[in-house]
Write an enzyme that holds these catalytic residues in place. Structure first.
Site, PDB file in Angstrom:
ATOM      1  N   MET A 168      -1.484  10.459   1.748  1.00 22.52           N
ATOM      2  CA  MET A 168      -1.226  11.122   3.034  1.00 22.52           C
ATOM      3  C   MET A 168       0.243  10.913   3.419  1.00 22.52           C
ATOM      4  SD  MET A 168      -4.709  10.927   5.225  1.00 22.52           S
ATOM      5  CE  MET A 168      -4.481   9.310   5.897  1.00 22.52           C
ATOM      6  N   GLY A 169       1.092  10.604   2.438  1.00 23.24           N
ATOM      7  CA  GLY A 169       2.506  10.406   2.726  1.00 23.24           C
ATOM      8  C   GLY A 169       2.766   9.055   3.360  1.00 23.24           C
ATOM      9  N   LEU A 175       4.962   7.043   2.325  1.00 23.13           N
ATOM     10  CA  LEU A 175       4.801   6.324   1.059  1.00 23.13           C
ATOM     11  C   LEU A 175       5.511   4.968   1.089  1.00 23.13           C
ATOM     12  CD1 LEU A 175       5.349   9.365  -1.334  1.00 23.13           C
ATOM     13  CD2 LEU A 175       3.185   8.432  -0.495  1.00 23.13           C
ATOM     14  N   HIS A 198       2.000   2.822  -2.932  1.00 25.38           N
ATOM     15  CA  HIS A 198       1.870   4.159  -3.545  1.00 25.38           C
ATOM     16  C   HIS A 198       2.686   4.224  -4.837  1.00 25.38           C
ATOM     17  CE1 HIS A 198       1.150   5.274   0.833  1.00 25.38           C
ATOM     18  NE2 HIS A 198       0.073   5.758   0.246  1.00 25.38           N
ATOM     19  N   GLY A 215      -5.955   2.957  -4.771  1.00 22.35           N
ATOM     20  CA  GLY A 215      -5.694   1.531  -4.590  1.00 22.35           C
ATOM     21  C   GLY A 215      -6.946   0.791  -4.161  1.00 22.35           C
ATOM     22  N   LYS A 265      -6.973  -1.519  -2.113  1.00 25.05           N
ATOM     23  CA  LYS A 265      -6.832  -1.787  -0.665  1.00 25.05           C
ATOM     24  C   LYS A 265      -7.893  -1.001   0.114  1.00 25.05           C
ATOM     25  CE  LYS A 265      -4.597  -1.705   3.459  1.00 25.05           C
ATOM     26  NZ  LYS A 265      -4.934  -0.368   3.849  1.00 25.05           N
ATOM     27  N   GLN A 281     -13.339   3.465  -0.090  1.00 22.12           N
ATOM     28  CA  GLN A 281     -12.910   4.826  -0.456  1.00 22.12           C
ATOM     29  C   GLN A 281     -12.916   4.997  -1.977  1.00 22.12           C
ATOM     30  OE1 GLN A 281      -9.528   7.261   1.244  1.00 22.12           O
ATOM     31  NE2 GLN A 281      -8.400   6.259  -0.397  1.00 22.12           N
ATOM     32  N   SER A 309       0.451  -0.999   3.789  1.00 21.22           N
ATOM     33  CA  SER A 309      -0.289   0.103   4.407  1.00 21.22           C
ATOM     34  C   SER A 309       0.697   0.963   5.173  1.00 21.22           C
ATOM     35  CB  SER A 309      -1.335  -0.460   5.377  1.00 21.22           C
ATOM     36  OG  SER A 309      -1.769   0.551   6.268  1.00 21.22           O
TER      37      SER A 309
END
Ligand code: PAF
Length: 287
Positions: free
Chosen positions: A30-31, A33, A37, A147, A149, A153, A185
Site C-alpha cells: 500500500m506504499g 515503503l 518492503h 511479510g 509482520k 494476512q 510498519s
C-alpha cells in the site's frame, strides 16, 4: 523501471517478461515503503528475474472509522525506493482502475479470519483477499512475497491461493525490525517520540513471552498475563494478546511445539501489530 496505472500495461509487460523466460515475482504493497518492503523486493529479486511491485491503498480493507484517508502516501519516494531495489515494474492504480464499479464479487476466507485482527477489524480480510485475488489475476506472478509482520494476512492469503487454485507460490519473509526491535510498519510515522518509546513495549512483551517459553513455561494464560503486564507498563491500550496454532489460528491453552504469539494495541491513535513464532524444535520459528 516502468511505472503504470494501467492494468493492460501490466499484462503486456508481464507477458513479455514471461515470454523471455523470466520468473515473475510480485510484492503487493500500500506504499509508504520502508526497509521491510525492500527486504520483500530483495527476496523476490533473488528468486525471480522480473519483479513487480503494486502500490495501492485499498479502500475495501479499511473500516469506516479507520485511517484510509490519513494513510501515508508518497509515490515519489516510493518510486525511488523501488528503483533502487531493482524492481522492473511498479503498478500504481487509482481506486477507479481497481474498482471501476461498485464491487459485487468478494473473496472471503472463513475461520482463519474470525480471530486476532479479524475480530477487531470486521470486513478487513474480505478486502485484503479480494484485492489480492484481483492483483494476482492482473499480475499473474509465479511467486508473491508477504511479510510475517502481518502473520494472519499472510496465512489467510496463502489459504485463499490454495483454496482457489491460483498458480502461484506465497512466500512469507521474516519481519524486519528497527535496531531496538520495533517492527517496521508504514504506520510508525504516526508515532510521536513518546509514543515511539511506548510502541516498543509490544516487542518487549513478545520477547518476554519467548524467554518464558524457552525457560519452560507452557501455559498460555500465564504467558498472556506476563505480556499484558509488560504492555501496560506504558501508555499502550491492548486490543488483543493471543497465542494460537500457526495453521488453524485457534487459541492454544498450552504450547506443545510451535505457536504464533500475536499482539495488537493502540499507542495514542495508532494501531500497531506484531508477532513472533516460537518453535520448541528450533532457535527461531517461522510461519
Ligand atoms: O499488507 C498490505 O500492505 C496490504 O494488506 C496488501 C497485501 C497490499 C493488500 O492491500
Amino acid at each position: 523501471m516502468d511505472v503504470t496505472t494501467r492494468i493492460e500495461t501490466v499484462r503486456e509487460r508481464v507477458d513479455a517478461a514471461r515470454a523471455a523466460g523470466k520468473r515473475i515475482g510480485f510484492v503487493p504493497t500500500m506504499g509508504a515503503l520502508h526497509a521491510g518492503h525492500v527486504s520483500l523486493m530483495e527476496a523476490a529479486g533473488r528468486r525471480c528475474e522480473y519483479v513487480v511491485v503494486s502500490i495501492f491503498v485499498n479502500p475495501t480493507q479499511f473500516g469506516p472509522n479507520e485511517d484510509f484517508d490519513a494513510y501515508p502516501r508518497d509515490i515519489t519516494a516510493d518510486r525511488q525506493i523501488c528503483e533502487s531495489a531493482g524492481v522492473e515494474l511498479v503498478f500504481a492504480p487509482g481506486v477507479g482502475d481497481m474498482y471501476p464499479s461498485r464491487n459485487l464479487t468478494w473473496v472471503t476466507v472463513e475461520s482463519l479470519t474470525e480471530g486476532l485482527c479479524g475480530r477487531h477489524r470486521r470486513g478487513h480480510f474480505r478486502g485484503v483477499t479480494t484485492v489480492c485475488n484481483k492483483l494476482f489475476n492482473i499480475v499473474r506472478p509465479d511467486a508473491a512475497f508477504f511479510g510475517q509482520k502481518d502473520a494472519q494476512q499472510a496465512i489467510v492469503v496463502k489459504r485463499m491461493v490454495a483454496d482457489t487454485n491460483l498458480p502461484l507460490e506465497v512466500a512469507i519473509c521474516p519481519t524486519l525490525r528497527e535496531a531496538d526491535g520495533l517492527a517496521m510498519s508504514s504506520r510508525n510515522v504516526y508515532l510521536s517520540t513518546g509514543e515511539r518509546a511506548d510502541a516498543l513495549l509490544l516487542y518487549r512483551a513478545l520477547t518476554k513471552a519467548e524467554s518464558m517459553v524457552r525457560q519452560g513455561e507452557r501455559n498460555c494464560s500465564q504467558l498472556v498475563s506476563a505480556m499484558r503486564a509488560v504492555m501496560q507498563s506504558g501508555a499502550v491500550v491492548v486490543e488483543y494478546i493471543s497465542i494460537v496454532d500457526t495453521e488453524t489460528l485457534y487459541d492454544l491453552a498450552e504450547i506443545e511445539d510451535v505457536a504464533l504469539i500475536a499482539v495488537a494495541a493502540r499507542v495514542g491513535k495508532t494501531r500497531l501489530i506484531d508477532n513472533i513464532v516460537v518453535d520448541l524444535n528450533k532457535p527461531q520459528g517461522a510461519i
